[in-house]
Design a protein around this motif. Sequence first.
Motif: not given
Length: 171
Positions: A49-52, A56, A79, A82
């Motif tokens: 998983f990526v935060g951005y 997004h 925010t 993810k």
Amino acid sequence: MMKQLQLLACSAAVGILLPLSAIAHEGAHHYVISDVDRLEDIGFEYVQFVGYHDAHNDIYNRVVAPDYLDETGKIADTTAFKLAFRDFTGDGTAELLIKNRHPGYCDGDGCVVQIYQLVNGRWEKRLQKKVRSLLVDKNSGNPPVLALAGSTQETTSYWKWKNNKFVELQP
């Protein structure tokens, strides 16, 4: 002195007995021992998983915010999630995976993971579970077997896309 309690479950996905979550106590501290290492040893890999991501903001507006509002009546934090994209249905199109870290969705037992499929230009939720980790069996074919690694409260469960829905594989 460390004591371990091991729970055993049969994995229909791989046809072997896997030791699942265990609790180790040392003094007043508690440690959760997961079965993730064992799953990796037999061919499962983490979903990253990526935060951005470039998508997004679009995913927040089209999926996360409306879903969180419907379920909680609250405004979602831009925010607190993810995401990842991966084909879990075997149709050649990547599904959207969201690891939701909003209050009530993420705690010591894991975070809510949601899988959405793109249908006629709309993301439709296909699976939602609270898990510690989401792994994929690299050797299980297409569509792949998913392992939703549990916690002290939930054992690991195995899922596969069949007949236009995710079904839990039984031991």
